[in-house]
Scaffold this motif. Structure first.
Motif, mmCIF file in Angstrom:
data_model
loop_
_atom_site.group_PDB
_atom_site.id
_atom_site.type_symbol
_atom_site.label_atom_id
_atom_site.label_comp_id
_atom_site.label_asym_id
_atom_site.label_seq_id
_atom_site.Cartn_x
_atom_site.Cartn_y
_atom_site.Cartn_z
ATOM 1 N N ILE A 62 0.817 -1.222 0.000
ATOM 2 C CA ILE A 62 0.000 0.000 0.000
ATOM 3 C C ILE A 62 0.848 1.268 0.000
ATOM 4 C CG2 ILE A 62 -2.006 -1.123 1.017
ATOM 5 C CD1 ILE A 62 -1.367 0.329 3.637
ATOM 6 N N SER A 63 2.131 1.149 0.351
ATOM 7 C CA SER A 63 2.986 2.340 0.321
ATOM 8 C C SER A 63 3.218 2.827 -1.108
ATOM 9 C CB SER A 63 4.320 2.072 1.015
ATOM 10 O OG SER A 63 5.104 1.166 0.271
ATOM 11 N N ASN A 64 2.904 1.989 -2.082
ATOM 12 C CA ASN A 64 3.017 2.391 -3.485
ATOM 13 C C ASN A 64 1.702 2.925 -4.048
ATOM 14 O OD1 ASN A 64 5.779 1.661 -3.886
ATOM 15 N ND2 ASN A 64 5.153 -0.467 -3.852
ATOM 16 N N HIS A 65 0.664 2.924 -3.246
ATOM 17 C CA HIS A 65 -0.655 3.368 -3.690
ATOM 18 C C HIS A 65 -0.685 4.899 -3.779
ATOM 19 C CE1 HIS A 65 -5.005 3.938 -3.748
ATOM 20 N NE2 HIS A 65 -5.095 2.666 -4.097
ATOM 21 N N ARG A 66 -1.383 5.429 -4.757
ATOM 22 C CA ARG A 66 -1.439 6.888 -4.964
ATOM 23 C C ARG A 66 -2.010 7.616 -3.743
ATOM 24 N NH1 ARG A 66 -5.386 4.500 -7.494
ATOM 25 N NH2 ARG A 66 -7.522 5.257 -7.369
ATOM 26 N N GLU A 67 -2.974 7.011 -3.051
ATOM 27 C CA GLU A 67 -3.548 7.661 -1.862
ATOM 28 C C GLU A 67 -2.524 7.737 -0.734
ATOM 29 O OE1 GLU A 67 -7.444 6.349 -0.628
ATOM 30 O OE2 GLU A 67 -7.988 5.913 -2.708
ATOM 31 N N PHE A 68 -1.679 6.716 -0.613
ATOM 32 C CA PHE A 68 -0.641 6.716 0.411
ATOM 33 C C PHE A 68 0.366 7.821 0.133
ATOM 34 C CE2 PHE A 68 3.484 5.606 2.084
ATOM 35 C CZ PHE A 68 3.203 5.226 3.377
ATOM 36 N N LYS A 69 0.731 7.975 -1.123
ATOM 37 C CA LYS A 69 1.740 8.973 -1.486
ATOM 38 C C LYS A 69 1.268 10.389 -1.173
ATOM 39 C CE LYS A 69 3.985 5.995 -4.748
ATOM 40 N NZ LYS A 69 4.454 5.718 -6.065
ATOM 41 N N LYS A 70 -0.025 10.612 -1.155
ATOM 42 C CA LYS A 70 -0.573 11.932 -0.821
ATOM 43 C C LYS A 70 -0.438 12.244 0.668
ATOM 44 C CE LYS A 70 -4.072 11.896 -4.448
ATOM 45 N NZ LYS A 70 -5.516 11.863 -4.725
ATOM 46 N N LEU A 71 -0.237 11.222 1.494
ATOM 47 C CA LEU A 71 -0.159 11.419 2.941
ATOM 48 C C LEU A 71 1.169 12.011 3.401
ATOM 49 C CD1 LEU A 71 -1.731 8.133 4.360
ATOM 50 C CD2 LEU A 71 -2.766 10.401 4.238
ATOM 51 N N ASP A 72 2.186 11.952 2.562
ATOM 52 C CA ASP A 72 3.502 12.455 2.921
ATOM 53 C C ASP A 72 4.086 11.676 4.106
ATOM 54 O OD1 ASP A 72 5.697 14.117 2.457
ATOM 55 O OD2 ASP A 72 5.035 15.576 3.947
ATOM 56 N N LEU A 73 3.924 10.350 4.045
ATOM 57 C CA LEU A 73 4.486 9.461 5.064
ATOM 58 C C LEU A 73 5.676 8.704 4.471
ATOM 59 C CD1 LEU A 73 1.282 7.812 6.574
ATOM 60 C CD2 LEU A 73 2.680 9.596 7.591
ATOM 61 N N VAL A 74 6.504 8.194 5.341
ATOM 62 C CA VAL A 74 7.644 7.387 4.923
ATOM 63 C C VAL A 74 7.543 6.041 5.613
ATOM 64 C CG1 VAL A 74 10.159 7.182 4.989
ATOM 65 C CG2 VAL A 74 9.105 9.412 4.651
ATOM 66 N N VAL A 75 7.774 4.974 4.846
ATOM 67 C CA VAL A 75 7.787 3.636 5.409
ATOM 68 C C VAL A 75 9.237 3.199 5.519
ATOM 69 C CG1 VAL A 75 7.128 1.229 5.062
ATOM 70 C CG2 VAL A 75 5.580 3.061 4.376
ATOM 71 N N PRO A 76 9.722 2.955 6.736
ATOM 72 C CA PRO A 76 11.105 2.499 6.880
ATOM 73 C C PRO A 76 11.268 1.108 6.278
ATOM 74 C CG PRO A 76 9.971 2.443 8.992
ATOM 75 C CD PRO A 76 9.027 3.047 7.987
ATOM 76 N N ASN A 77 12.334 0.938 5.522
ATOM 77 C CA ASN A 77 12.564 -0.345 4.866
ATOM 78 C C ASN A 77 14.053 -0.623 4.838
ATOM 79 O OD1 ASN A 77 12.131 -2.665 3.446
ATOM 80 N ND2 ASN A 77 11.866 -1.668 1.472
ATOM 81 N N TYR A 78 14.563 -1.248 5.892
ATOM 82 C CA TYR A 78 15.988 -1.532 6.009
ATOM 83 C C TYR A 78 16.360 -2.764 5.205
ATOM 84 C CZ TYR A 78 20.447 -3.030 7.894
ATOM 85 O OH TYR A 78 21.732 -3.437 8.009
ATOM 86 N N LYS A 79 17.413 -2.651 4.423
ATOM 87 C CA LYS A 79 17.952 -3.774 3.666
ATOM 88 C C LYS A 79 19.384 -4.000 4.118
ATOM 89 C CE LYS A 79 14.603 -4.196 0.585
ATOM 90 N NZ LYS A 79 13.580 -5.127 0.774
ATOM 91 N N SER A 80 19.662 -5.199 4.621
ATOM 92 C CA SER A 80 21.003 -5.523 5.074
ATOM 93 C C SER A 80 21.934 -5.666 3.873
ATOM 94 C CB SER A 80 20.979 -6.833 5.871
ATOM 95 O OG SER A 80 22.293 -7.179 6.228
ATOM 96 N N SER A 81 23.110 -5.077 3.981
ATOM 97 C CA SER A 81 24.067 -5.159 2.876
ATOM 98 C C SER A 81 25.339 -5.893 3.280
ATOM 99 C CB SER A 81 24.426 -3.752 2.400
ATOM 100 O OG SER A 81 25.095 -3.063 3.443
ATOM 101 N N ASN A 82 25.458 -6.255 4.538
ATOM 102 C CA ASN A 82 26.637 -6.934 5.071
ATOM 103 C C ASN A 82 27.908 -6.095 4.955
ATOM 104 O OD1 ASN A 82 25.155 -9.258 5.778
ATOM 105 N ND2 ASN A 82 25.340 -10.036 3.697
ATOM 106 N N LEU A 83 27.763 -4.796 4.759
ATOM 107 C CA LEU A 83 28.919 -3.908 4.698
ATOM 108 C C LEU A 83 29.294 -3.380 6.078
ATOM 109 C CD1 LEU A 83 28.019 -1.823 1.507
ATOM 110 C CD2 LEU A 83 29.676 -3.689 1.689
ATOM 111 N N LEU A 84 28.335 -3.384 7.006
ATOM 112 C CA LEU A 84 28.563 -2.875 8.338
ATOM 113 C C LEU A 84 28.790 -4.020 9.317
ATOM 114 C CD1 LEU A 84 25.659 -0.249 8.417
ATOM 115 C CD2 LEU A 84 28.051 0.142 7.818
ATOM 116 N N SER A 85 29.522 -3.724 10.377
ATOM 117 C CA SER A 85 29.736 -4.734 11.408
ATOM 118 C C SER A 85 28.410 -5.037 12.109
ATOM 119 C CB SER A 85 30.760 -4.247 12.430
ATOM 120 O OG SER A 85 30.210 -3.198 13.198
#
Length: 109
Positions: free
Chosen positions: A66-89
């Motif tokens: 739903i974060s890709n839905h046009r109504e969601f984008k009008k809300l000016d909200l951010v959905v945190p989405n962490y992706k591990s890259s194994n670059l950090l300890s």
């Protein structure tokens, strides 16, 4: 704030019911608009919210859709989405995750 609580907060901000969430997710995932299948999916989603055993990944998946839905984008909200890259300890990753959680909790108030 749990994934379920976060999703419920977004639904509230959108003015969507769980039934509407289910319809939007179903339409996004399927090429057909089979009314019987949509109704079955609505029941499934409703039960997922009622069960304490529903995995957080399910709610995160719905939120991602739903974060890709046009109504969601009008809300000016951010959905945190962490992706591990194994670059950090591991210790740095854990520390950043804790900071993110605390910020999310604070912003959710």
């Amino acid at each position: 704030m749990t994934a379920k609580e976060n999703l419920e907060k977004v639904l509230n901000s959108l003015g969507w019911s769980k039934k509407r969430l289910a319809r939007e997710v179903y339409v996004e995932l399927n090429d057909d608009d089979n009314e019987k299948e949509i109704l079955n999916f609505e029941d499934k989603v409703k039960k997922e919210f009622q069960r304490s055993t529903t995995k957080k990944e399910k709610f995160e998946f719905y939120l991602k859709i739903i974060s890709n839905h046009r109504e969601f984008k009008k809300l000016d909200l951010v959905v945190p989405n962490y992706k591990s890259s194994n670059l950090l300890s591991d210790s740095l990753t854990d520390g950043l995750s804790q900071i993110s959680k605390e910020l999310g909790d604070e912003l959710g108030k």
